[in-house]
Design a protein around this motif. Structure first.
Motif, PDB file in Angstrom:
ATOM      1  N   SER A 197      16.077  -0.311  -9.764  1.00  0.00           N
ATOM      2  CA  SER A 197      15.157   0.814  -9.587  1.00  0.00           C
ATOM      3  C   SER A 197      15.829   2.137  -9.967  1.00  0.00           C
ATOM      4  O   SER A 197      15.194   3.024 -10.542  1.00  0.00           O
ATOM      5  CB  SER A 197      14.695   0.885  -8.125  1.00  0.00           C
ATOM      6  N   LEU A 234       4.403   3.445 -11.206  1.00  0.00           N
ATOM      7  CA  LEU A 234       3.518   3.959 -10.157  1.00  0.00           C
ATOM      8  C   LEU A 234       3.290   2.900  -9.081  1.00  0.00           C
ATOM      9  O   LEU A 234       3.247   3.203  -7.890  1.00  0.00           O
ATOM     10  CB  LEU A 234       2.184   4.398 -10.763  1.00  0.00           C
ATOM     11  N   ASN A 235       3.155   1.640  -9.514  1.00  0.00           N
ATOM     12  CA  ASN A 235       2.975   0.536  -8.568  1.00  0.00           C
ATOM     13  C   ASN A 235       4.198   0.348  -7.681  1.00  0.00           C
ATOM     14  O   ASN A 235       4.098   0.117  -6.476  1.00  0.00           O
ATOM     15  CB  ASN A 235       2.704  -0.764  -9.334  1.00  0.00           C
ATOM     16  N   ASP A 236       5.380   0.468  -8.302  1.00  0.00           N
ATOM     17  CA  ASP A 236       6.630   0.251  -7.579  1.00  0.00           C
ATOM     18  C   ASP A 236       7.136   1.509  -6.882  1.00  0.00           C
ATOM     19  O   ASP A 236       8.185   1.486  -6.239  1.00  0.00           O
ATOM     20  CB  ASP A 236       7.712  -0.259  -8.537  1.00  0.00           C
ATOM     21  N   GLN A 237       6.394   2.618  -7.079  1.00  0.00           N
ATOM     22  CA  GLN A 237       6.768   3.918  -6.488  1.00  0.00           C
ATOM     23  C   GLN A 237       8.169   4.341  -6.912  1.00  0.00           C
ATOM     24  O   GLN A 237       9.001   4.743  -6.100  1.00  0.00           O
ATOM     25  CB  GLN A 237       6.647   3.864  -4.964  1.00  0.00           C
ATOM     26  N   ILE A 240       7.916   8.703  -9.401  1.00  0.00           N
ATOM     27  CA  ILE A 240       6.478   8.974  -9.474  1.00  0.00           C
ATOM     28  C   ILE A 240       6.172  10.279 -10.200  1.00  0.00           C
ATOM     29  O   ILE A 240       5.324  10.316 -11.110  1.00  0.00           O
ATOM     30  CB  ILE A 240       5.865   8.989  -8.056  1.00  0.00           C
ATOM     31  N   ASP A 268      -4.016   2.629 -10.569  1.00  0.00           N
ATOM     32  CA  ASP A 268      -2.742   3.056  -9.986  1.00  0.00           C
ATOM     33  C   ASP A 268      -2.846   4.463  -9.407  1.00  0.00           C
ATOM     34  O   ASP A 268      -2.294   4.749  -8.343  1.00  0.00           O
ATOM     35  CB  ASP A 268      -1.636   3.025 -11.044  1.00  0.00           C
ATOM     36  N   LEU A 272      -2.376   5.590  -5.553  1.00  0.00           N
ATOM     37  CA  LEU A 272      -1.412   6.633  -5.214  1.00  0.00           C
ATOM     38  C   LEU A 272      -2.064   7.703  -4.343  1.00  0.00           C
ATOM     39  O   LEU A 272      -1.500   8.132  -3.324  1.00  0.00           O
ATOM     40  CB  LEU A 272      -0.854   7.263  -6.497  1.00  0.00           C
ATOM     41  N   ASN A 275      -2.631   6.625  -0.776  1.00  0.00           N
ATOM     42  CA  ASN A 275      -1.463   6.393   0.078  1.00  0.00           C
ATOM     43  C   ASN A 275      -0.493   7.563   0.176  1.00  0.00           C
ATOM     44  O   ASN A 275       0.336   7.602   1.089  1.00  0.00           O
ATOM     45  CB  ASN A 275      -0.697   5.161  -0.428  1.00  0.00           C
ATOM     46  N   SER A 276      -0.572   8.508  -0.736  1.00  0.00           N
ATOM     47  CA  SER A 276       0.406   9.588  -0.753  1.00  0.00           C
ATOM     48  C   SER A 276      -0.079  10.817   0.004  1.00  0.00           C
ATOM     49  O   SER A 276      -1.259  11.178  -0.053  1.00  0.00           O
ATOM     50  CB  SER A 276       0.727   9.986  -2.201  1.00  0.00           C
ATOM     51  N   GLU A 281       2.679  15.338  -5.782  1.00  0.00           N
ATOM     52  CA  GLU A 281       2.297  14.048  -6.349  1.00  0.00           C
ATOM     53  C   GLU A 281       0.787  13.949  -6.485  1.00  0.00           C
ATOM     54  O   GLU A 281       0.260  13.537  -7.530  1.00  0.00           O
ATOM     55  CB  GLU A 281       2.801  12.905  -5.463  1.00  0.00           C
TER      56      GLU A 281
END
Length: 400
Positions: A197, A234-237, A240, A268, A272, A275-276, A281
Motif C-alpha cells: 500500500s 478508492l476502494n482500498d482507501q 484518496i 466508488d 466514499l 463513508n467519509s 475528500e
C-alpha cells in the motif's frame, strides 16, 4: 559597527548581513549559504533577478570568504564580529554528485545509491535542495523504468519516496516529462504491479503531481488501466486525495468520463461520500462526480446506486459552499435529463433533497445555483401535478 562602513559586496542580498559562508548560484549572484538555502526551500527563482532555477548548485565562493574573514579580523576593534570558517559543514551538492557518480560507474548498486541519498536527506531539511536538479531527478526517475534485479519493488518505492520528499519544483517536473515521454505510463504501470500500500500510495501521489503540470496530450489519451487503478485505490482507501485530484485532471475530457464510469468510478465516489467525514475528500469527490454526471452514463450509474442521490443531497450544507454548488449541479443534471421520470422525482423527495434545496435558496448562493434550484423545484412540481402525490414546499416556495 556604526564607526565603519561595510563593503556592499560583503552583504547577503537576502539577509543584508555580512556573509559567513558565501555561495554563488547559477545566475552568478552570491548569497550567504544559510539565507539562500532557506529561500530555495520555498521559491525556485533567483531572489535578485527572479530567473527560474532548474539546477540548484551552490558553489562556495572561497575567495570572497577569505577576503571577508581578513577584513573582519582587521576591524574587530571597531565592533566587527570575526567571521570564521564553517565547521563540520560539507558541500551537499558535492556529496550528491559523488553518490550519483558511484552509481553511474557501477561502483555501487542502485539500491545502495538510493539508501545513501535517503540517509543524506534524513540528515537535515535543507539537504533536499541539493537533489532539486535535473541530473538527480533524471537518475531517480530512471529507477522507475523496468528495474532488473531482485530488489525491484524496494528500489521503485525508495525512488518515488525520495522524489516526493524533495518537493520538486514545477519547472523540474516539466523538464522530466520532456526528457521522458513515457514517464507517466511508467508510473501507472508501477501503481498496477506494486504490492504494498505504501508504494502504491507514493506512486499515485507522484502521478498526481505529474498530471498537475502535464499538457492535454497526456490527459486526453488516457488508457483504461489508469481508471482501473484509481477505482482500486478508492476502494482500498489508498492515497484518496491524490487519486481524486488525478480524476479532476482527467474528467473534463469526454472520453475519460466514459472510461471512468465503465470501470466503476461513480460507484466508488458514492461509497466514499457515504463513508467519509473528511471535508476535503468529500469536496474533491463531489467535484469529480459533477464532471462524471455531465455524461448520460455517469447519471445512469448514480441513479443505479441505491444511495447515490441520497448522499449527494445529504452532503449539501455539510461540506463547503463550493461543494454545495457542485451538488446542486449534479441534481440539476439528473433532473434536466430525466424529464417526466416519476421515479427520479419520487427519489428526490424521499432522500430529503427538496428540503435541502429550499434551505439553499434561503441561505442564498450564486445566481446560477439559485436558478438551478428553482428549475429543479419546478421540475418536481410538474412531475407530481395531476397525480395523487402532493409536493409540499415550505411557505414562500409555492410558486416554483
Amino acid at each position: 559597527m556604526a564607526e565603519i562602513e561595510v563593503p556592499s559586496d560583503f552583504l547577503c542580498p537576502i539577509s543584508l548581513q555580512i556573509m559567513s559562508d558565501p555561495v554563488t548560484i547559477s545566475t552568478g549572484i552570491t548569497y550567504d549559504r544559510e539565507s539562500i538555502e532557506k529561500w530555495l526551500l520555498f521559491c525556485k527563482k533567483c531572489p535578485v533577478t527572479k530567473q527560474p532555477l532548474i539546477g540548484i548548485d551552490l558553489t562556495p565562493n572561497h575567495t570572497l570568504r577569505r577576503v571577508i574573514q581578513g577584513w573582519s579580523c582587521v576591524n574587530t576593534e571597531h565592533g566587527v564580529e570575526r567571521v570564521r570558517s564553517p565547521k563540520g559543514e560539507g558541500d551537499g551538492g558535492h556529496v550528491v554528485k559523488l553518490i550519483l557518480k558511484e552509481a553511474m560507474r557501477g561502483r555501487s548498486s542502485r539500491l545502495e545509491c538510493l539508501n545513501k541519498l535517503e540517509a543524506f536527506l534524513a540528515e537535515t531539511e535543507r539537504n533536499k535542495i541539493y537533489l532539486q536538479d535535473a541530473r538527480s531527478m533524471e537518475f531517480l526517475t530512471s529507477m522507475l523504468n523496468n528495474p532488473e534485479d531482485e530488489n525491484e519493488e524496494v528500489i521503485v518505492e525508495k525512488a518515488i519516496e525520495i522524489i516526493l520528499n524533495i518537493n520538486s519544483p514545477t519547472t523540474l517536473l516539466e523538464h522530466l516529462l520532456i526528457q521522458n515521454a513515457n514517464l507517466i505510463d511508467a508510473v501507472i504501470s508501477i501503481v498496477a504491479v506494486t504490492k504494498t500500500s505504501r508504494s502504491r500510495g507514493a506512486a499515485i501521489a507522484f502521478l498526481s503531481s505529474l498530471y498537475s503540470i502535464s499538457d492535454q496530450t497526456h490527459k486526453i489519451f488516457t488508457k483504461d488501466n489508469l481508471f482501473i487503478q484509481l477505482s482500486r485505490a478508492l476502494n482500498d482507501q489508498i492515497a484518496i486525495k491524490p487519486a481524486l485530484k488525478i480524476l479532476l485532471h482527467l474528467a473534463p475530457f469526454g472520453r475519460n468520463r466514459i472510461k471512468a464510469v465503465k470501470h466503476g468510478v461513480v460507484f466508488d465516489l458514492v461509497e466514499l461520500l457515504l463513508n467519509s467525514t473528511v471535508g476535503r475528500e468529500c469536496e474533491l469527490a463531489i467535484m469529480a462526480m459533477d464532471h462524471l454526471c455531465e455524461c448520460a452514463e455517469g447519471r445512469a450509474e448514480l441513479l443505479r446506486h441505491g444511495g447515490g442521490m441520497a448522499v449527494v443531497a445529504r452532503k449539501i450544507l455539510r461540506v463547503s459552499n463550493f461543494s454545495n454548488e457542485k451538488a446542486v449541479r449534479i441534481l440539476y443534471h439528473v433532473c434536466k435529463n430525466n424529464v417526466g421520470n416519476f421515479g427520479v422525482a419520487e427519489e428526490m423527495v424521499e432522500v430529503g433533497a427538496v428540503g435541502k434545496l429550499c434551505l439553499m435558496l434561503q441561505i442564498g448562493g450564486s445566481l446560477k445555483t439559485n436558478e438551478r434550484i428553482k428549475e429543479i423545484l419546478h421540475f418536481l412540481r410538474c412531475i407530481f401535478k395531476g397525480t395523487k402525490c402532493v409536493l409540499v414546499l415550505p411557505s414562500g416556495f409555492d410558486r416554483f
